[in-house]
Structures are given as C-alpha cells and as structure tokens.
Design a protein around this motif. Structure first.
Motif, PDB file in Angstrom:
ATOM      1  N   PHE A  92       0.871  -1.177   0.000  1.00  0.00           N
ATOM      2  CA  PHE A  92       0.000   0.000   0.000  1.00  0.00           C
ATOM      3  C   PHE A  92       0.905   1.223   0.000  1.00  0.00           C
ATOM      4  O   PHE A  92       2.019   1.184   0.536  1.00  0.00           O
ATOM      5  N   HIS A  93       0.420   2.296  -0.598  1.00  0.00           N
ATOM      6  CA  HIS A  93       1.154   3.553  -0.546  1.00  0.00           C
ATOM      7  C   HIS A  93       0.188   4.643  -0.121  1.00  0.00           C
ATOM      8  O   HIS A  93      -1.008   4.401   0.063  1.00  0.00           O
ATOM      9  N   MET A  94       0.701   5.836   0.045  1.00  0.00           N
ATOM     10  CA  MET A  94      -0.090   6.924   0.630  1.00  0.00           C
ATOM     11  C   MET A  94      -1.365   7.270  -0.144  1.00  0.00           C
ATOM     12  O   MET A  94      -2.283   7.844   0.427  1.00  0.00           O
ATOM     13  N   ARG A  95      -1.452   6.883  -1.399  1.00  0.00           N
ATOM     14  CA  ARG A  95      -2.644   7.218  -2.181  1.00  0.00           C
ATOM     15  C   ARG A  95      -3.671   6.081  -2.248  1.00  0.00           C
ATOM     16  O   ARG A  95      -4.834   6.324  -2.533  1.00  0.00           O
ATOM     17  N   ASN A  96      -3.247   4.827  -1.999  1.00  0.00           N
ATOM     18  CA  ASN A  96      -4.216   3.735  -2.114  1.00  0.00           C
ATOM     19  C   ASN A  96      -4.453   2.986  -0.800  1.00  0.00           C
ATOM     20  O   ASN A  96      -5.211   2.021  -0.768  1.00  0.00           O
ATOM     21  N   VAL A  97      -3.829   3.433   0.287  1.00  0.00           N
ATOM     22  CA  VAL A  97      -3.996   2.756   1.565  1.00  0.00           C
ATOM     23  C   VAL A  97      -5.412   2.999   2.111  1.00  0.00           C
ATOM     24  O   VAL A  97      -5.962   4.092   1.945  1.00  0.00           O
ATOM     25  N   PRO A  98      -6.045   1.998   2.722  1.00  0.00           N
ATOM     26  CA  PRO A  98      -7.359   2.210   3.341  1.00  0.00           C
ATOM     27  C   PRO A  98      -7.253   3.245   4.468  1.00  0.00           C
ATOM     28  O   PRO A  98      -6.382   3.156   5.324  1.00  0.00           O
ATOM     29  N   ARG A  99      -8.128   4.218   4.440  1.00  0.00           N
ATOM     30  CA  ARG A  99      -8.088   5.338   5.381  1.00  0.00           C
ATOM     31  C   ARG A  99      -8.897   5.072   6.642  1.00  0.00           C
ATOM     32  O   ARG A  99      -9.968   4.479   6.597  1.00  0.00           O
ATOM     33  N   ALA A 100      -8.349   5.553   7.775  1.00  0.00           N
ATOM     34  CA  ALA A 100      -9.036   5.491   9.059  1.00  0.00           C
ATOM     35  C   ALA A 100      -9.244   6.916   9.581  1.00  0.00           C
ATOM     36  O   ALA A 100      -9.456   7.118  10.762  1.00  0.00           O
ATOM     37  N   GLY A 101      -9.150   7.874   8.699  1.00  0.00           N
ATOM     38  CA  GLY A 101      -9.273   9.294   9.031  1.00  0.00           C
ATOM     39  C   GLY A 101      -8.493  10.087   8.008  1.00  0.00           C
ATOM     40  O   GLY A 101      -7.867   9.519   7.120  1.00  0.00           O
ATOM     41  N   PRO A 102      -8.499  11.425   8.099  1.00  0.00           N
ATOM     42  CA  PRO A 102      -7.832  12.251   7.097  1.00  0.00           C
ATOM     43  C   PRO A 102      -6.320  12.011   6.991  1.00  0.00           C
ATOM     44  O   PRO A 102      -5.768  12.022   5.900  1.00  0.00           O
TER      45      PRO A 102
END
Length: 195
Positions: free
Chosen positions: A129-139
């Motif tokens: 995963f990288h900063m653009r496709n990682v699953p988000r848990a907040g902003p």
C-alpha cells in the motif's frame, strides 16, 4: 603411508570445517541486523547509514542480501519490521492490523516480503500500500490488515508463509525522521488472531 594420509585427511577436514563455520558466521551476521547506525522505533528498524558511503561492510552486505537498492537518507529512509508491536516474530498464518498516522514524507509505502526477501505471490496481485491507495481510518491516518486470507481491498496477503517482513519506505522524509529515526511516529503492527 597410511598415517600420512590420515594426517592429511584431518587437516583437510579441519580446513573444510573452518571455511564452513566462517561462511555460516558471516551469513548469520549479515542476516542478524543492520550493523552500525541501527535505530529502532517500535517494531520498525532502520540504519542511518543505509545508502550512505559511510556504511560499514556489514550494513552494505545486509542491504545486498535483502536486494535493497538503497538511496541516501535525504532521499529515502527504509524501515523494516520482522516482528509485531509486542515483539513477537511476524507469522504469515496470523492476522495483523497495521495502523497509524501518515509518515512525514513526500511519499511513503509499506510492502510485504516473504522470508526469501521477495514479494509473496498471491491471486490479488497485491504486494503493498502507498499513501494514495492505503485504506483510510481518518484524514491523516490509515489501517489495513496483513493476513493469509481476507476480503476486499483492505488487506495484504501473506500467502500463509511462516515468516514475512514489512518494509516502510519514506521518500524525501521530514528532517526529524532523518535526524532521529528512533523517534519517528511509525505504524503499529498488532496481532489480531492466529489460525
């Protein structure tokens, strides 16, 4: 004559044993750590000298064995984790939760490698995963699973291997990460369950 041959055989055996012990010791030393400049932040380890002309021979050999094409610390800092946040070795038959705030860098990624330092083959063809496709848990936070099986796009497959490692690459990192990698705010790796 027989005594002479036995004496030569002993010398030969001692020489072979010495070479084997020397090579084995060197291999374990290279596999056993990062050499000089090593720093640890939670389960993540790095060396201030990875990619540097100042790296000692052990660090250079470790980088070569892992197949890492290392840039200088100004360009990238490489953090490796072979254990979870509790200090237990990572086991590909277990499920882990990797979560944290975005590393302070222009670009970052987390990649899963097998014990052989190669990407783990999987049907999803998902290796990092990288900063653009990682699953988000907040902003500014993320969370994903690392496990032998999963559903959806929020997990990295381990292939069920007994051992694996994660590598976090921080490209153009904040000067604070370069200066004090032991104080970097890096993701937690928490064991959820084992099969």
């Amino acid at each position: 004559m027989l005594r002479g041959m036995m004496g030569q055989g002993r010398w030969l055996l001692a020489g072979v044993a010495g070479v084997a012990l020397g090579l084995g010791g060197a291999w374990l030393s290279v596999r056993g750590g990062l050499g000089s400049g090593a720093a640890k932040s939670g389960p993540w380890e790095t060396s201030a000298f990875t990619g540097s002309a100042d790296a000692d021979l052990r660090t250079r050999a470790g980088v070569a064995v892992a197949g890492l094409l290392a840039l200088s610390a100004k360009e990238a800092v490489y953090f490796n984790a072979g254990e979870d946040s509790a200090g237990a070795p990572l086991d590909g038959r277990c499920r882990y939760r990797v979560s944290g705030a975005d590393p302070q860098a222009r670009w970052w990624s987390v990649t899963l490698y097998g014990a052989d330092h190669f990407l783990v083959a999987n049907a999803e063809r998902r290796f990092s995963f990288h900063m653009r496709n990682v699953p988000r848990a907040g902003p500014d936070a993320f969370a994903f699973d690392v496990a032998p099986t999963g559903a959806g796009a929020g997990w990295l497959p381990t292939g069920g291997q007994a051992h694996f490692a994660l590598t976090l690459r921080a490209y153009n990192p904040d000067p604070a990460i370069i200066g004090r990698p032991d104080r970097a705010n890096l993701p937690k790796i928490e064991k959820v369950a084992c099969a």
